[in-house]
Write a protein that holds these residues in place. Structure first.
Motif, mmCIF file in Angstrom:
data_model
loop_
_atom_site.group_PDB
_atom_site.id
_atom_site.type_symbol
_atom_site.label_atom_id
_atom_site.label_comp_id
_atom_site.label_asym_id
_atom_site.label_seq_id
_atom_site.Cartn_x
_atom_site.Cartn_y
_atom_site.Cartn_z
ATOM 1 N N PHE A 1 -37.367 -13.509 15.744
ATOM 2 C CA PHE A 1 -38.488 -12.496 15.260
ATOM 3 C C PHE A 1 -39.076 -11.637 14.600
ATOM 4 C CE2 PHE A 1 -41.034 -8.963 17.378
ATOM 5 C CZ PHE A 1 -42.345 -9.238 17.287
ATOM 6 N N TRP A 2 -37.707 -10.805 14.632
ATOM 7 C CA TRP A 2 -37.924 -9.929 13.410
ATOM 8 C C TRP A 2 -37.298 -9.958 12.831
ATOM 9 C CZ3 TRP A 2 -40.032 -5.933 15.281
ATOM 10 C CH2 TRP A 2 -38.907 -5.100 17.131
ATOM 11 N N ILE A 3 -36.917 -11.372 11.748
ATOM 12 C CA ILE A 3 -36.823 -12.232 10.836
ATOM 13 C C ILE A 3 -37.900 -12.885 10.280
ATOM 14 C CG2 ILE A 3 -35.756 -13.989 9.493
ATOM 15 C CD1 ILE A 3 -33.005 -14.007 10.861
ATOM 16 N N ALA A 4 -38.963 -12.723 11.078
ATOM 17 C CA ALA A 4 -39.921 -13.470 10.915
ATOM 18 C C ALA A 4 -40.745 -12.443 11.178
ATOM 19 C CB ALA A 4 -40.746 -14.443 12.229
ATOM 20 N N ALA A 5 -41.035 -11.076 11.546
ATOM 21 C CA ALA A 5 -41.890 -10.684 11.139
ATOM 22 C C ALA A 5 -41.653 -9.445 9.989
ATOM 23 C CB ALA A 5 -41.988 -9.661 12.262
ATOM 24 N N ALA A 6 -40.546 -9.186 9.760
ATOM 25 C CA ALA A 6 -39.433 -9.001 7.853
ATOM 26 C C ALA A 6 -40.370 -9.739 7.122
ATOM 27 C CB ALA A 6 -38.456 -8.507 8.350
ATOM 28 N N ASN A 7 -40.408 -11.140 7.340
ATOM 29 C CA ASN A 7 -40.713 -11.511 6.217
ATOM 30 C C ASN A 7 -42.291 -11.521 5.788
ATOM 31 O OD1 ASN A 7 -42.057 -14.121 5.451
ATOM 32 N ND2 ASN A 7 -39.597 -14.766 4.876
ATOM 33 N N HIS A 8 -43.308 -11.577 7.202
ATOM 34 C CA HIS A 8 -44.441 -11.830 6.596
ATOM 35 C C HIS A 8 -44.838 -10.224 6.732
ATOM 36 C CE1 HIS A 8 -45.839 -14.905 8.934
ATOM 37 N NE2 HIS A 8 -44.789 -15.104 9.757
ATOM 38 N N ILE A 9 -44.147 -8.905 6.767
ATOM 39 C CA ILE A 9 -44.563 -7.290 6.505
ATOM 40 C C ILE A 9 -44.551 -6.905 5.062
ATOM 41 C CG2 ILE A 9 -43.751 -5.119 6.627
ATOM 42 C CD1 ILE A 9 -45.564 -6.008 9.140
ATOM 43 N N GLY A 10 -42.842 -8.177 5.277
ATOM 44 C CA GLY A 10 -42.566 -7.620 3.418
ATOM 45 C C GLY A 10 -43.723 -8.624 2.541
ATOM 46 N N LYS A 11 -44.334 -9.887 2.841
ATOM 47 C CA LYS A 11 -45.196 -10.513 1.990
ATOM 48 C C LYS A 11 -46.381 -9.320 1.593
ATOM 49 C CE LYS A 11 -43.983 -15.686 2.238
ATOM 50 N NZ LYS A 11 -44.157 -16.648 2.870
ATOM 51 N N PHE A 12 -46.532 -9.262 2.684
ATOM 52 C CA PHE A 12 -48.296 -8.468 3.149
ATOM 53 C C PHE A 12 -47.990 -7.204 2.275
ATOM 54 C CE2 PHE A 12 -50.778 -5.112 5.317
ATOM 55 C CZ PHE A 12 -52.291 -5.876 5.232
ATOM 56 N N ILE A 13 -47.185 -6.279 2.225
ATOM 57 C CA ILE A 13 -46.804 -5.058 1.292
ATOM 58 C C ILE A 13 -46.664 -4.898 0.169
ATOM 59 C CG2 ILE A 13 -45.088 -3.119 1.309
ATOM 60 C CD1 ILE A 13 -45.154 -2.987 3.906
ATOM 61 N N THR B 1 -37.895 -10.621 2.974
ATOM 62 C CA THR B 1 -37.568 -10.148 4.354
ATOM 63 C C THR B 1 -36.465 -9.011 4.318
ATOM 64 O OG1 THR B 1 -37.533 -12.297 4.592
ATOM 65 C CG2 THR B 1 -36.496 -11.318 6.218
ATOM 66 N N ALA B 2 -36.194 -8.942 3.790
ATOM 67 C CA ALA B 2 -35.256 -7.954 2.972
ATOM 68 C C ALA B 2 -35.976 -6.569 2.779
ATOM 69 C CB ALA B 2 -33.743 -7.818 2.161
ATOM 70 N N PHE B 3 -36.836 -6.655 2.350
ATOM 71 C CA PHE B 3 -37.892 -5.513 2.018
ATOM 72 C C PHE B 3 -38.945 -5.110 3.290
ATOM 73 C CE2 PHE B 3 -42.579 -3.355 0.846
ATOM 74 C CZ PHE B 3 -41.569 -2.282 0.499
ATOM 75 N N GLY B 4 -38.654 -6.232 4.154
ATOM 76 C CA GLY B 4 -39.538 -6.459 5.196
ATOM 77 C C GLY B 4 -38.835 -5.279 6.243
ATOM 78 N N PHE B 5 -37.363 -5.844 6.153
ATOM 79 C CA PHE B 5 -36.567 -5.238 7.459
ATOM 80 C C PHE B 5 -36.529 -3.421 7.162
ATOM 81 C CE2 PHE B 5 -34.513 -9.213 8.319
ATOM 82 C CZ PHE B 5 -34.547 -8.713 9.921
ATOM 83 N N PHE B 6 -36.381 -3.516 5.816
ATOM 84 C CA PHE B 6 -36.222 -1.868 5.375
ATOM 85 C C PHE B 6 -37.162 -1.101 5.621
ATOM 86 C CE2 PHE B 6 -37.328 1.357 1.684
ATOM 87 C CZ PHE B 6 -36.198 2.173 1.895
ATOM 88 N N VAL B 7 -38.573 -1.329 5.463
ATOM 89 C CA VAL B 7 -39.827 -0.917 6.116
ATOM 90 C C VAL B 7 -39.841 -0.542 6.959
ATOM 91 C CG1 VAL B 7 -42.391 -1.538 6.556
ATOM 92 C CG2 VAL B 7 -41.142 -1.874 4.288
ATOM 93 N N PHE B 8 -39.381 -2.177 8.232
ATOM 94 C CA PHE B 8 -38.959 -1.746 9.819
ATOM 95 C C PHE B 8 -38.138 -0.490 9.953
ATOM 96 C CE2 PHE B 8 -40.385 -6.524 10.921
ATOM 97 C CZ PHE B 8 -41.314 -5.870 11.454
ATOM 98 N N ALA B 9 -37.333 -0.446 9.443
ATOM 99 C CA ALA B 9 -36.013 0.394 9.431
ATOM 100 C C ALA B 9 -36.713 1.875 9.430
ATOM 101 C CB ALA B 9 -35.108 0.699 8.583
ATOM 102 N N ILE B 10 -37.268 2.548 8.190
ATOM 103 C CA ILE B 10 -37.842 3.344 8.121
ATOM 104 C C ILE B 10 -39.049 3.995 9.668
ATOM 105 C CG2 ILE B 10 -39.475 5.072 6.666
ATOM 106 C CD1 ILE B 10 -36.281 4.269 5.500
ATOM 107 N N PHE B 11 -39.846 2.770 9.770
ATOM 108 C CA PHE B 11 -40.879 2.575 10.230
ATOM 109 C C PHE B 11 -40.342 2.868 12.371
ATOM 110 C CE2 PHE B 11 -44.178 0.749 13.700
ATOM 111 C CZ PHE B 11 -45.057 2.249 13.479
ATOM 112 N N PHE B 12 -39.448 2.178 12.498
ATOM 113 C CA PHE B 12 -39.025 2.440 13.923
ATOM 114 C C PHE B 12 -38.042 3.724 14.503
ATOM 115 C CE2 PHE B 12 -40.313 -2.008 14.005
ATOM 116 C CZ PHE B 12 -41.230 -2.431 15.363
#
Length: 176
Positions: free
Chosen positions: A83-95, A129-140
């Motif tokens: 779930f986190w991989i898919a969400a990070a991919n979507h967030i990374g693509k969006f940003i 996806t790695a960029f999305g995980f970076f965004v998640f790390a800072i946000f969460f």
């Protein structure tokens, strides 16, 4: 759970036992708990393997609560990781607006094999996806810090209010 003495005797922890077994790192205080939550979230999203060890070692220099930092990393466990991989991919693509970009076709497109095309896609998606995980790390980490500090304040305030009400109730009962 191993005892403090057992951890001091452990041959693996012996070189760092004097740093990791400091009682300040194991107490639940209003400052150490939010730090532990933030560092646990940061390690959970930034480190793909060994998040607990990363959270513990990050907790040492900033005097964060070690058990809280370790437990918080379980937000990304093997069951929730897809779930986190898919969400990070979507967030990374969006940003990064990756869907809006039109990738230029290389000159040798016809010469590129199917494996080469798949590898190009994989590298592009992994970066997003790695960029999305970076965004998640800072946000969460930020949200976890704020929620845990507010929760700590609410919990302590409630305990004090209950204690005060109990004291006032006893005093009012004595005077009648």
């Amino acid at each position: 759970m191993p005892t403090r003495a057992a951890m001091e005797r452990s041959k693996y922890l012996k070189p760092i036992a004097h740093r990791i077994l400091v009682s300040e790192l194991w107490r639940f205080t209003r400052r150490s708990v939010p730090r532990g939550v933030a560092l646990g979230m940061l390690a959970a999203f930034l480190v793909p393997v060994g998040q607990i060890f990363a959270a513990v070692f990050l907790a040492l220099p900033v005097r964060a609560n070690v058990p809280i930092a370790a437990v918080t990393t379980f937000i990304t466990n093997p069951l929730t990781y897809p779930f986190w991989i898919a969400a990070a991919n979507h967030i990374g693509k969006f940003i990064l607006q990756m869907d809006a970009m039109t990738a230029g076709q290389p000159i040798n497109t016809q010469m590129q094999s199917e494996f080469g095309q798949w590898l190009t896609w994989l590298v592009r998606e992994a970066g997003v996806t790695a960029f999305g995980f970076f965004v998640f790390a800072i946000f969460f980490a930020a949200i976890g810090y704020l929620i845990s500090s507010w929760g700590w304040r609410w919990w302590i305030g409630r305990k004090r209010r209950d204690r005060l009400n109990k004291i006032l109730g006893e005093r009012s009962g004595d005077g009648q």
